[in-house]
Design an enzyme around this catalytic site. Structure first.
Site, PDB file in Angstrom:
ATOM      1  N   GLU A  78       2.730  -3.523   1.798  1.00  0.00           N
ATOM      2  CA  GLU A  78       3.396  -4.744   1.584  1.00  0.00           C
ATOM      3  C   GLU A  78       4.487  -4.600   2.876  1.00  0.00           C
ATOM      4  O   GLU A  78       5.262  -3.551   2.851  1.00  0.00           O
ATOM      5  CB  GLU A  78       4.252  -4.673   0.214  1.00  0.00           C
ATOM      6  CG  GLU A  78       5.218  -6.168   0.041  1.00  0.00           C
ATOM      7  CD  GLU A  78       6.274  -5.838  -1.174  1.00  0.00           C
ATOM      8  OE1 GLU A  78       6.252  -4.838  -1.643  1.00  0.00           O
ATOM      9  OE2 GLU A  78       6.648  -6.913  -1.551  1.00  0.00           O
TER      10      GLU A  78
ATOM     11  N   ARG B  84       0.117  10.588  -4.635  1.00  0.00           N
ATOM     12  CA  ARG B  84       0.699  10.302  -3.513  1.00  0.00           C
ATOM     13  C   ARG B  84       1.330  11.676  -2.910  1.00  0.00           C
ATOM     14  O   ARG B  84       1.363  12.565  -3.561  1.00  0.00           O
ATOM     15  CB  ARG B  84       1.838   9.390  -3.638  1.00  0.00           C
ATOM     16  CG  ARG B  84       2.830   9.793  -4.466  1.00  0.00           C
ATOM     17  CD  ARG B  84       3.749   8.939  -5.026  1.00  0.00           C
ATOM     18  NE  ARG B  84       4.179   8.098  -3.953  1.00  0.00           N
ATOM     19  CZ  ARG B  84       4.081   6.601  -4.120  1.00  0.00           C
ATOM     20  NH1 ARG B  84       4.130   6.182  -5.457  1.00  0.00           N
ATOM     21  NH2 ARG B  84       4.357   5.675  -3.148  1.00  0.00           N
TER      22      ARG B  84
ATOM     23  N   LYS C  43      10.343   3.941  -0.987  1.00  0.00           N
ATOM     24  CA  LYS C  43      11.040   2.664  -0.187  1.00  0.00           C
ATOM     25  C   LYS C  43      12.229   2.577  -0.610  1.00  0.00           C
ATOM     26  O   LYS C  43      13.330   2.109   0.351  1.00  0.00           O
ATOM     27  CB  LYS C  43      10.117   1.686  -0.282  1.00  0.00           C
ATOM     28  CG  LYS C  43       9.168   1.472   0.860  1.00  0.00           C
ATOM     29  CD  LYS C  43       8.465   0.065   0.862  1.00  0.00           C
ATOM     30  CE  LYS C  43       7.118   0.147   1.629  1.00  0.00           C
ATOM     31  NZ  LYS C  43       6.393  -0.822   1.386  1.00  0.00           N
TER      32      LYS C  43
END
Length: 562
Positions: free
Chosen positions: A39, A265, A275
């Site tokens: 994104e 991850r 983020k």
RNA sequence: UGGGCCAUGGUGUAAUGGUAACACAGCAGAUUUUGGUUCUGUUAUUCAGGGUUCGAGUCCUUGUGGCCCAACCA
């Protein structure tokens, strides 16, 4: 250069490679197509690098392709600035997307498919408030309840949805929901929201749309449109997979349809990766920006002097699995040292200068001594070092009262000046407050490097600079940004920020050969570490970032004796 | 506590019913005009109980522990 090791040892596959090989072997897919779907609402970090290396690496290994797809379904968080940086980072890592797409490219198709769902009675417009919808969703242990709008006729829903699209309703007035199962044990199946109203400007579609698809109603569909074979994401999307499959099934997409797979991850010690937290660090000025070399973003690693190879090797080494992990930062550092050791030319720099006067060396004499640019690379050539009566050495290469096993200079001791002469410390010069301001030494002319007939031996070898020839530069020394291994596990991660993560050396002394360098060039400052020219550099003032220190067994030895 | 995912040295990752291995980290030594590099050696691992099997890290079972899911974020 492929080593014997990689070919001699039987190759072991990660679980995704096994799936791909099985799919290729069974004929389910003739070629694979993966995608990297960020994104564009922030900068890419080292965790994204793992995903990039996985997706692109898979395609390279099995003769497939990889798309870069910007998942731009939320216009209020996304910006073109991020799009540009993401593309830069992917390319810098060494990968070229087969296609660059945007989820927003598919808004028309998504809308058409939504109409199909409504016609089939599989979606409805819900005017309940967000709070009511949340209430009706139930809890993980209790089933939800049906919305009063759940049984609206397809015809009416079509009209309502049309009005949503046309902008007849304000933000948040209603949503389009899939009609699935309000009692499902999987919360994501309890009539998930497909579209919400946002009268917002989109970075690509402008003001065309008043409704925007949710992640679940864009991702799998985009995968279908592009013909993605293996849609790889992280573990937290596992509960979404049932919905991913359900939505694809309702659309009668011809086989083979994409399949979602999930891996763990990356987490790194002394680092935060979310983020949200990274944005906070930037916004609240705990760092100087997204590419501050203390950040775990790809642009920060680049600025700090990391190479794409080192990051790719790292990604390869950490592997791919489904287990939660916390990788030690030292592993990443190993790979950058390994790479730079072979590539970086050596230069002398003195960060904390202490003047040395060679009392038996003629006042105005300068001689030039040869030294290797890189002992690890015979093609790297040699350079000349000026030697004169006044030198600088590193302040911590001298101790008035040395501990045992200290190999450097101390009163009466001898040390080798690398590629030059052996010197002996005769006396210490101090100012009125007792601070050491200079050392008076004598040198042994017959100990000259390469033609040493002195018969003298020293344990220590130190770097040095001719005072009159040295230039000045700014050097930025970085340490880990956090004091604890897993800052994200703390109640407040910001409480664990390391106050000494940046140390600026305003006036470091450097070799004259370093006065003309360009941004991004990397050197090893002998005995100090690897350093990279920062974009803040000007012709008048070079700025270096420390990429990583050299391994320092003496530092370890010191802490042992304390 | 409804559902799901996971569990192998300090950290990661392999071993696909047949000698638990590789890398990093650690420790010790050799080499070294970078206390770097290189080389050698070394410490240390299958979450627990039960079962199947000639044989289990692997299969079954029961536990235990960790993580994820109740955003009009992705």
């Amino acid at each position: 250069m492929s080593t014997d090791k990689s070919t001699a040892t039987p190759e072991s596959l990660n679980f995704i490679e096994e799936i791909v090989e099985a799919d290729l072997a069974s004929g389910k897919h003739r070629h694979i197509l993966t995608r990297f779907p960020p994104e564009p609402n922030g900068y890419l970090h080292i965790g994204h690098a793992k995903s990039i290396c996985l997706n692109f690496g898979l395609a390279q290994k099995y003769g497939g392709k990889t798309n870069l797809r910007f998942d731009d379904t939320n216009p209020v968080t996304e910006e073109t600035e991020y799009v540009d940086s993401i593309l830069d980072d992917v390319r810098w890592l060494g990968f070229e997307p087969a296609n660059i797409f945007y989820a927003s490219d598919y808004f028309d198709q998504l809308y058409a498919w939504a109409i199909q769902l409504i016609r089939d009675g599989k979606a409805y417009v819900d005017f309940s408030s967000p709070a009511t919808i949340a209430d009706m969703k139930g809890t993980p242990t209790e089933p939800g309840t049906d919305s009063p709008y759940r049984n609206t006729s397809p015809e009416e829903n079509l009209t309502l949805f049309e009005k949503m699209k046309a902008g007849a309703f304000p933000d948040g007035h209603c949503v389009l929901r899939a009609r699935i199962d309000m009692a499902s044990p999987n919360m994501h199946m309890r009539d998930p929201i497909l579209y919400r109203i946002k009268h917002a400007h989109h970075h690509r579609t402008g003001d065309k749309w008043n409704i925007y698809p949710m992640y679940d109603w864009a991702h799998g569909q985009s995968d279908c449109i592009e013909g993605i074979t293996h849609s790889i994401c992280t573990l937290e999307f596992i509960p979404h997979r049932e919905l991913y499959n359900w939505l694809i099934e309702q659309l009668n997409i011809p086989a083979p349809v994409p399949h979602q797979y999930e891996f763990a991850r990356l987490n790194l010690t002394y680092t935060v990766m979310s983020k949200r937290k990274l944005l906070q660090l930037v916004r609240e000025n705990h760092v100087r920006g997204w590419d501050d070399p203390r950040m775990p973003t790809i642009s920060a690693y680049r600025r700090k002097g990391y190479t794409p190879e080192s990051i790719r090797n790292f990604a390869q080494r950490i592997g791919v699995a489904k287990r939660e992990n916390l990788i030690e930062l030292s592993l990443l550092e190993f790979f950058i040292r390994e790479d730079l050791n072979k590539k970086a030319q050596r230069r002398f720099a003195v960060l904390d200068p202490l003047k040395v006067v060679i009392t038996n060396y003629p006042e105005d004499q300068v001689e030039w001594l040869e030294t290797d640019n890189n002992p690890e690379d015979e093609h790297a050539g040699k350079r000349q070092l000026a030697f004169s009566r006044e030198l600088y050495i590193e302040r911590d290469d001298f101790m008035e009262n040395p501990p045992p096993k200290y190999f450097r200079l101390s009163p009466g001791s001898m040390v080798r000046l690398k590629s030059a002469f052996i010197i002996k410390c005769d006396s210490v010069v101090k100012d009125d407050s007792g601070n050491i301001t200079a050392l008076h030494c004598t040198y042994f002319p017959e100990s000259r490097s390469g033609q040493d007939t002195s018969g003298l031996k020293t344990q220590g070898v130190i770097h040095w600079l001719s005072a009159s020839n040295a230039k000045q530069a700014e050097v930025r020394l970085y340490d880990r940004l956090f004091r604890v291994e897993d800052p994200a596990a703390e109640e407040d991660f910001k409480q664990t920020i390391n106050p000494d993560s940046l140390h600026i050396v305003e006036n470091a002394m450097i070799e004259p050969a370093l006065a003309e360098v360009s941004t991004g060039e990397t050197f090893q400052f002998t005995r100090l570490g690897y350093f990279c020219v920062d974009p803040d550099s000007t012709p008048e003032r070079i700025v270096f970032n420390r990429t990583v220190t050299l391994k320092d067994t003496w530092a370890k030895e010191k802490t042992k004796s304390v």
